[in-house]
Design a protein around this motif. Sequence first.
Motif, PDB file in Angstrom:
ATOM      1  N   LEU A 111      -7.863 -15.770   1.263  1.00 44.88           N
ATOM      2  CA  LEU A 111      -8.512 -14.474   1.073  1.00 44.88           C
ATOM      3  C   LEU A 111      -9.557 -14.471  -0.036  1.00 44.88           C
ATOM      4  O   LEU A 111     -10.159 -13.443  -0.320  1.00 44.88           O
ATOM      5  N   ASP A 112      -9.747 -15.612  -0.680  1.00 45.47           N
ATOM      6  CA  ASP A 112     -10.694 -15.735  -1.794  1.00 45.47           C
ATOM      7  C   ASP A 112     -10.372 -14.760  -2.922  1.00 45.47           C
ATOM      8  O   ASP A 112     -11.263 -14.131  -3.500  1.00 45.47           O
ATOM      9  N   ILE A 113      -9.095 -14.639  -3.255  1.00 44.39           N
ATOM     10  CA  ILE A 113      -8.662 -13.813  -4.379  1.00 44.39           C
ATOM     11  C   ILE A 113      -8.328 -14.744  -5.528  1.00 44.39           C
ATOM     12  O   ILE A 113      -7.506 -15.647  -5.390  1.00 44.39           O
ATOM     13  N   THR A 114      -8.984 -14.530  -6.657  1.00 43.90           N
ATOM     14  CA  THR A 114      -8.753 -15.390  -7.819  1.00 43.90           C
ATOM     15  C   THR A 114      -7.511 -14.928  -8.573  1.00 43.90           C
ATOM     16  O   THR A 114      -7.067 -13.785  -8.439  1.00 43.90           O
ATOM     17  N   SER A 115      -6.968 -15.821  -9.383  1.00 48.18           N
ATOM     18  CA  SER A 115      -5.805 -15.448 -10.199  1.00 48.18           C
ATOM     19  C   SER A 115      -6.199 -14.361 -11.199  1.00 48.18           C
ATOM     20  O   SER A 115      -5.395 -13.476 -11.503  1.00 48.18           O
ATOM     21  N   ASP A 116      -7.433 -14.402 -11.694  1.00 49.19           N
ATOM     22  CA  ASP A 116      -7.904 -13.349 -12.607  1.00 49.19           C
ATOM     23  C   ASP A 116      -7.881 -11.982 -11.918  1.00 49.19           C
ATOM     24  O   ASP A 116      -7.488 -10.979 -12.511  1.00 49.19           O
ATOM     25  N   GLU A 117      -8.306 -11.953 -10.671  1.00 43.89           N
ATOM     26  CA  GLU A 117      -8.329 -10.709  -9.912  1.00 43.89           C
ATOM     27  C   GLU A 117      -6.905 -10.191  -9.679  1.00 43.89           C
ATOM     28  O   GLU A 117      -6.636  -9.000  -9.824  1.00 43.89           O
ATOM     29  N   LEU A 118      -5.995 -11.096  -9.352  1.00 49.71           N
ATOM     30  CA  LEU A 118      -4.604 -10.708  -9.138  1.00 49.71           C
ATOM     31  C   LEU A 118      -3.965 -10.224 -10.440  1.00 49.71           C
ATOM     32  O   LEU A 118      -3.255  -9.217 -10.457  1.00 49.71           O
ATOM     33  N   GLU A 119      -4.256 -10.906 -11.531  1.00 51.25           N
ATOM     34  CA  GLU A 119      -3.718 -10.501 -12.829  1.00 51.25           C
ATOM     35  C   GLU A 119      -4.280  -9.142 -13.259  1.00 51.25           C
ATOM     36  O   GLU A 119      -3.578  -8.332 -13.852  1.00 51.25           O
ATOM     37  N   GLU A 120      -5.536  -8.889 -12.947  1.00 54.08           N
ATOM     38  CA  GLU A 120      -6.124  -7.579 -13.240  1.00 54.08           C
ATOM     39  C   GLU A 120      -5.378  -6.482 -12.490  1.00 54.08           C
ATOM     40  O   GLU A 120      -5.049  -5.434 -13.051  1.00 54.08           O
ATOM     41  N   ALA A 121      -5.088  -6.731 -11.215  1.00 56.10           N
ATOM     42  CA  ALA A 121      -4.338  -5.749 -10.425  1.00 56.10           C
ATOM     43  C   ALA A 121      -2.944  -5.546 -11.006  1.00 56.10           C
ATOM     44  O   ALA A 121      -2.450  -4.414 -11.074  1.00 56.10           O
ATOM     45  N   MET A 122      -2.319  -6.627 -11.448  1.00 50.92           N
ATOM     46  CA  MET A 122      -0.987  -6.517 -12.050  1.00 50.92           C
ATOM     47  C   MET A 122      -1.041  -5.665 -13.317  1.00 50.92           C
ATOM     48  O   MET A 122      -0.201  -4.787 -13.514  1.00 50.92           O
ATOM     49  N   ARG A 123      -2.041  -5.911 -14.165  1.00 48.57           N
ATOM     50  CA  ARG A 123      -2.181  -5.124 -15.398  1.00 48.57           C
ATOM     51  C   ARG A 123      -2.397  -3.646 -15.085  1.00 48.57           C
ATOM     52  O   ARG A 123      -1.831  -2.776 -15.735  1.00 48.57           O
ATOM     53  N   GLU A 124      -3.226  -3.365 -14.075  1.00 49.37           N
ATOM     54  CA  GLU A 124      -3.481  -1.979 -13.699  1.00 49.37           C
ATOM     55  C   GLU A 124      -2.223  -1.302 -13.171  1.00 49.37           C
ATOM     56  O   GLU A 124      -2.115  -0.081 -13.217  1.00 49.37           O
ATOM     57  N   HIS A 125      -1.284  -2.084 -12.671  1.00 53.28           N
ATOM     58  CA  HIS A 125      -0.007  -1.546 -12.194  1.00 53.28           C
ATOM     59  C   HIS A 125       1.065  -1.606 -13.279  1.00 53.28           C
ATOM     60  O   HIS A 125       2.224  -1.291 -13.022  1.00 53.28           O
ATOM     61  N   GLY A 126       0.687  -2.037 -14.475  1.00 48.90           N
ATOM     62  CA  GLY A 126       1.627  -2.063 -15.588  1.00 48.90           C
ATOM     63  C   GLY A 126       2.595  -3.224 -15.566  1.00 48.90           C
ATOM     64  O   GLY A 126       3.672  -3.156 -16.156  1.00 48.90           O
ATOM     65  N   ILE A 146       1.227  -3.242  -5.704  1.00 54.03           N
ATOM     66  CA  ILE A 146       2.216  -4.049  -6.394  1.00 54.03           C
ATOM     67  C   ILE A 146       3.467  -3.222  -6.623  1.00 54.03           C
ATOM     68  O   ILE A 146       3.404  -2.083  -7.099  1.00 54.03           O
ATOM     69  N   ILE A 147       4.596  -3.811  -6.279  1.00 54.14           N
ATOM     70  CA  ILE A 147       5.898  -3.209  -6.551  1.00 54.14           C
ATOM     71  C   ILE A 147       6.598  -4.132  -7.534  1.00 54.14           C
ATOM     72  O   ILE A 147       6.785  -5.316  -7.264  1.00 54.14           O
ATOM     73  N   SER A 148       6.955  -3.558  -8.691  1.00 55.70           N
ATOM     74  CA  SER A 148       7.651  -4.363  -9.694  1.00 55.70           C
ATOM     75  C   SER A 148       9.152  -4.209  -9.507  1.00 55.70           C
ATOM     76  O   SER A 148       9.607  -3.344  -8.758  1.00 55.70           O
ATOM     77  N   GLY A 149       9.896  -5.046 -10.182  1.00 51.88           N
ATOM     78  CA  GLY A 149      11.348  -4.977 -10.091  1.00 51.88           C
ATOM     79  C   GLY A 149      11.934  -3.893 -10.959  1.00 51.88           C
ATOM     80  O   GLY A 149      13.146  -3.722 -11.001  1.00 51.88           O
ATOM     81  N   GLU A 150      11.089  -3.142 -11.661  1.00 56.28           N
ATOM     82  CA  GLU A 150      11.577  -2.095 -12.553  1.00 56.28           C
ATOM     83  C   GLU A 150      12.126  -0.918 -11.770  1.00 56.28           C
ATOM     84  O   GLU A 150      11.730  -0.654 -10.642  1.00 56.28           O
ATOM     85  N   ASN A 151      13.044  -0.193 -12.407  1.00 54.59           N
ATOM     86  CA  ASN A 151      13.615   0.991 -11.762  1.00 54.59           C
ATOM     87  C   ASN A 151      12.661   2.172 -11.803  1.00 54.59           C
ATOM     88  O   ASN A 151      12.668   3.012 -10.924  1.00 54.59           O
TER      89      ASN A 151
END
Length: 167
Positions: A111-126, A146-151
């Motif tokens: 999909l041509d998604i970089t790790s930086d792009e994925l990490e940015e999305a993770m940060r935006e999702h907390g 993104i769904i985290s394992g948090e409650n």
Amino acid sequence: MNSYLDIILRSVAVYFFMIIAIRVFGKKELSQLNTADVILILLISNAVQNAMVGNDTTLAGGLLAAFVLFIISFGLKKIMYHSKRISDFIQDKPEILIHNGITEYKTLAKLDITSDELEEAMREHGVEFYKDVKLAMLEVDGNISIISGENNLKQTHHKRRIHKSLS
């Protein structure tokens, strides 16, 4: 041939050509348009105008072409709702990027998604660490959810930024 029937047939042909072209070149590219993408879309619309209406530059000819495009779009949405096979052909499927903390590198590369792009999305999702991601998906509209394992889950949106043109 009747000039209005000619407009109808040309409009149908151009519509289905555009669907196939967008499918081949990737609809994910359309999730967020940059300046070059908007220019490309405007140029494509100008280029296919004559293919749809031919020599008929009347108001009626232009309105008929637009009406046919709306009818095709409406009808295709109804068909896609009732036919999974056609829907699967026209629409991309969501893609799993991370599952239970394990990154799907082959999918990211495809999909041509970089790790930086994925990490940015993770940060935006907390979410700070990959291991904390229960599920990360690239949705059909280009969003990364993104769904985290948090409650205490919270809803956020990340629009994938495309830094290349459609061409």
